[in-house]
Write a protein that holds these residues in place. Structure first.
Motif, PDB file in Angstrom:
ATOM      1  N   ILE A  96      -5.731   6.866  -8.858  1.00  0.00           N
ATOM      2  CA  ILE A  96      -6.381   5.835  -8.049  1.00  0.00           C
ATOM      3  C   ILE A  96      -5.695   4.504  -8.343  1.00  0.00           C
ATOM      4  O   ILE A  96      -5.061   4.362  -9.390  1.00  0.00           O
ATOM      5  N   PRO A  97      -5.761   3.521  -7.446  1.00  0.00           N
ATOM      6  CA  PRO A  97      -6.375   3.511  -6.125  1.00  0.00           C
ATOM      7  C   PRO A  97      -5.421   3.890  -4.984  1.00  0.00           C
ATOM      8  O   PRO A  97      -5.853   3.926  -3.837  1.00  0.00           O
ATOM      9  N   SER A 110      -4.690   8.418  -2.860  1.00  0.00           N
ATOM     10  CA  SER A 110      -6.105   8.788  -2.929  1.00  0.00           C
ATOM     11  C   SER A 110      -6.663   9.297  -1.603  1.00  0.00           C
ATOM     12  O   SER A 110      -7.859   9.140  -1.327  1.00  0.00           O
ATOM     13  N   HIS A 140      -4.826   4.597   0.398  1.00  0.00           N
ATOM     14  CA  HIS A 140      -5.189   3.514  -0.513  1.00  0.00           C
ATOM     15  C   HIS A 140      -6.691   3.289  -0.446  1.00  0.00           C
ATOM     16  O   HIS A 140      -7.269   3.225   0.643  1.00  0.00           O
ATOM     17  N   LEU A 141      -7.314   3.171  -1.595  1.00  0.00           N
ATOM     18  CA  LEU A 141      -8.731   2.832  -1.633  1.00  0.00           C
ATOM     19  C   LEU A 141      -8.931   1.349  -1.301  1.00  0.00           C
ATOM     20  O   LEU A 141      -8.087   0.499  -1.627  1.00  0.00           O
ATOM     21  N   ILE A 175     -10.288  -1.600  -2.504  1.00  0.00           N
ATOM     22  CA  ILE A 175     -10.726  -2.023  -3.836  1.00  0.00           C
ATOM     23  C   ILE A 175     -11.605  -3.271  -3.792  1.00  0.00           C
ATOM     24  O   ILE A 175     -11.978  -3.806  -4.844  1.00  0.00           O
ATOM     25  N   THR A 198     -16.592   1.877  -3.150  1.00  0.00           N
ATOM     26  CA  THR A 198     -15.441   2.491  -3.830  1.00  0.00           C
ATOM     27  C   THR A 198     -15.732   2.625  -5.319  1.00  0.00           C
ATOM     28  O   THR A 198     -15.513   3.684  -5.923  1.00  0.00           O
ATOM     29  N   TYR A 229       0.371   0.886  -5.772  1.00  0.00           N
ATOM     30  CA  TYR A 229      -0.559   0.249  -4.833  1.00  0.00           C
ATOM     31  C   TYR A 229       0.154  -0.946  -4.205  1.00  0.00           C
ATOM     32  O   TYR A 229       0.769  -1.748  -4.891  1.00  0.00           O
ATOM     33  N   PHE A 245      -9.150  -4.303 -10.554  1.00  0.00           N
ATOM     34  CA  PHE A 245      -9.539  -2.897 -10.462  1.00  0.00           C
ATOM     35  C   PHE A 245      -9.021  -2.123 -11.665  1.00  0.00           C
ATOM     36  O   PHE A 245      -9.753  -1.334 -12.294  1.00  0.00           O
TER      37      PHE A 245
END
Length: 659
Positions: free
Chosen positions: A257-258, A261, A281-282, A284, A289, A320, A333
């Motif tokens: 992560i992030p 993902s 991509h999360l 954030i 999340t 990321y 994060f």
């Protein structure tokens, strides 16, 4: 007269030195740090030699038991394991009091004509001593004889590892268990299992919904998250960790992560990034999340009986993408999950990204291990200055991405052996003092970037075995290796994967072409003495063709099928791991043919009556006019069982050339 006496004395001394020449250092992988050779040898004898452990130390008894089992598997000679006082002719295992500052993986082996003593300050070091003893036995040039002499050994680096990407390609447990045994035999001690990831969308119509992803763990909290094409139950993973620990290996699980993902954003679309990064991509900035990831991590590393019971957990944090504001959020994060994992009782491990993600937001470095993989993403000098302890895994040296066209298909073992140690990260080489203090160790990786490209687990294992002896040598001995590369490769390539492990299905004598199976008549529906044959092989037979229904098997094994009449077109072909490859030839009734199939790590060839019919080598398929993906068409040939065919098969001959 005096001259004659002098000459006679010189001749006697020369003769004595020839008779009593010290034994040379035995060949092992990794090589031992110190060897003092004596004269003669000790040969364990089933009738008199015992493996002896201190009855008051159960950990030593267990190591002795494993040594006895592996020795029997390796040699066919059974040595009884006893917990009592050693006698003449025994192999004795002893824990000794540690000296101040002594490496906790160090050990000593003393071989005399009267027996062998293995000693170490810890059970860990004693276990490595048994691996050395087994390798000395395997590589002995005179049967089971062990050369008289003394070994004092310890690793240069504490972390000697390998990363296996199971996120993009599911890896069954049978290989992971075999891999643990192999790593252990070569004193590698960390297996990093990358448990989630996804493919690149540009191979799948730039459509995230079509892009394969994987999350490989059973989940009670999020049951729909687990991949349907392969996963591990919680109990399976608990058992795996326990087994690995018994072999001196720490399992390091990773949830990435992030980024990387897509498994998570496909399950909960609202936590996906809506920016230019893409759906893997999360987001954030979204509180949901954090709620999801908190709950997910706690499921595996929280509680009194965590699934991931080891001391470490890897939280990803690589690659990321975003603008400067996003990078500040990414730093926050990362810091949050370092602290969250620490609160759950694990030491956090992260991918180095903090040069790429420059910013002012602080990220904890105390008690954090960082993978140094790309100097552009994390400059190792800066990371050391910031207080991180590094694991050396430089992509330009140690990344295998099979049949991808970038990084390495097979590692450049010559360059690694002659020029690399964990002190070299990218184009930076640290001093010995800095490396000792700040670089914990080194490792290599297999990344399965291109799922569904036909690559098999056998192909992955072939690449791992090719690289593992070199990486074992360079993470244990570092700059102290003394065996020339050509000799090292020639000798290490002949060694077994581990006692009782033959995942590559090599048969016969290494370095030679061996006939391993010959049958005058192959009866339908019969069992054969070999399950399968690995690279490089030739399978040849005569066939008198008859009417065959589509889907008629000729040979079948645990991992593949060779078709006399494939299920789709009725041609000769083979299938493995969900991929069917069909040759451009169908056997017709009344034909009498000589058929030959050859296979290596590049592909599979069919010859009929001496003529090459098809070369199933790597084929490149174009996507979107610019991106290409390899289609791998190798075959470890199945031989365990014959199918129920009507044709007559005679003169079967199978040969194996082990390189």
């Amino acid at each position: 007269m005096n001259i004659q006496k002098t000459l006679f004395a010189a001749m006697m001394l020369a003769g004595a030195s020839a008779v009593y020449a010290a034994n040379p250092k035995p060949f092992t992988v990794p090589e031992v740090a110190s060897w003092k050779g004596g004269d003669g040898s000790f040969v364990p004898a089933a009738a008199s030699t015992r493996i002896v452990a201190d009855p008051k130390k159960p950990e030593v008894i267990e190591i002795a038991r494993q040594l006895g089992q592996d020795y029997t598997t390796l040699t066919g000679t059974e040595l009884p394991v006893v917990a009592e006082k050693a006698k003449k002719g025994d192999i004795s295992l002893q824990l000794k009091k540690a000296k101040k500052g002594e490496n906790n993986e160090s050990y000593t082996i003393e071989v005399t004509p009267k027996g062998v003593v293995l000693s170490a300050p810890t059970a860990e070091g004693l276990y490595w001593a048994t691996r050395t003893l087994l390798q000395m036995t395997e590589n002995s040039e005179s049967g089971l004889a062990l050369p008289v002499g003394t070994i004092n050994d310890a690793p240069q680096y504490a972390w000697r590892g390998f990363l296996l990407d199971t996120g993009r390609k599911f890896i069954p447990l049978d290989y992971i268990y075999a891999l643990i045994n192999t790593m252990s035999y070569y004193k590698m001690n960390t297996l990093h299992i990358h448990l989630n990831d996804n493919a690149f969308p540009y191979y799948f119509d730039n459509d995230w919904d079509k892009t394969p992803w994987g999350f490989r763990m059973e989940s009670d909290k999020f049951p729909g998250l687990t991949s349907r094409d392969g996963s591990y139950t919680k109990q399976e993973f608990r058992d795996l960790i326990k087994y690995a620990k018994s072999k001196g290996i720490e399992i390091l699980p990773e949830f990435d992560i992030p980024a990387h993902s897509l498994a998570f954003t496909q399950y909960i679309p609202e936590i996906a990034s809506t920016g230019r990064n893409g759906r893997d991509h999360l987001d954030i900035t979204n509180p949901k999340t954090y709620e999801f990831i908190d709950t997910l991590l706690a499921e595996y590393i929280g509680g009194d009986d965590p699934v991931f019971s080891g001391p470490l957990f890897h939280i990803g944090t690589d690659e990321y993408q975003g603008d400067s504001l996003t990078m500040e959020q990414f730093r926050g994060f990362t810091d949050y999950y370092i602290k969250y994992v620490e609160k759950l009782g694990k030491k956090p491990v992260i991918w180095g990204s903090l040069t790429h993600a420059k910013g002012q937001t602080p990220v904890q470095s105390d008690n954090v291990l960082m993978y140094a993989w790309s100097n552009g993403y994390a400059n190792p000098r800066d990371m050391i200055d910031q207080g991180y302890e590094l694991i050396s895994i430089p992509d330009g040296w140690t990344y295998i991405v099979p049949s991808a066209g970038y990084y390495y298909d097979y590692l450049n073992t010559k360059a690694l052996y002659e020029n690399w140690t964990p002190a070299t990260i990218g184009n930076i080489t640290f001093s010995a003092d800095t490396a000792k203090q700040k670089i914990r160790g080194g490792m290599f990786a297999v990344w399965n970037d291109h799922p569904n490209n036909g690559l098999t687990v056998k192909d992955i294992a072939h690449r791992v075995k090719h690289a593992l002896p070199t990486m074992a040598a360079k993470t244990w001995s570092a700059n102290e290796v003394s065996v020339p590369y050509d000799e090292f490769i020639a000798r290490s390539s002949k060694m077994v994967e581990a006692p009782g492990v033959n995942f590559l299905s090599r048969q016969g004598t290494p370095g030679e072409v061996s006939e391993v199976l010959a049958l005058d008549v192959v009866k339908p529906g019969s069992k054969l003495p070999l399950e399968e044959i690995g690279y490089d092989y030739t399978v040849e037979f005569t066939i008198d063709g008859a009417n065959e229904a589509k889907g008629t098997k000729l040979f079948e094994g645990p991992n593949s099928t060779f078709w006399l009449s494939d299920p789709i077109e009725g041609k000769l072909g083979y299938s493995r791991e969900g991929h069917l490859n069909t040759f451009r030839y169908d056997v017709r009734p009344g034909e009498k043919l000589n058929v030959k199939i050859t296979g290596d790590n590049k592909g599979t060839k069919l010859y009929v009556n001496g003529k090459l019919i098809d070369d199933m080598n790597i084929r490149w398929v174009s996507y979107n006019m610019k991106n290409k993906m390899a289609q791998v068409r190798t075959l470890v040939f199945p031989l365990a069982q014959t199918g129920k065919f009507n044709s007559k098969i005679t003169n079967l001959k199978v040969t194996n050339a082990i390189k």
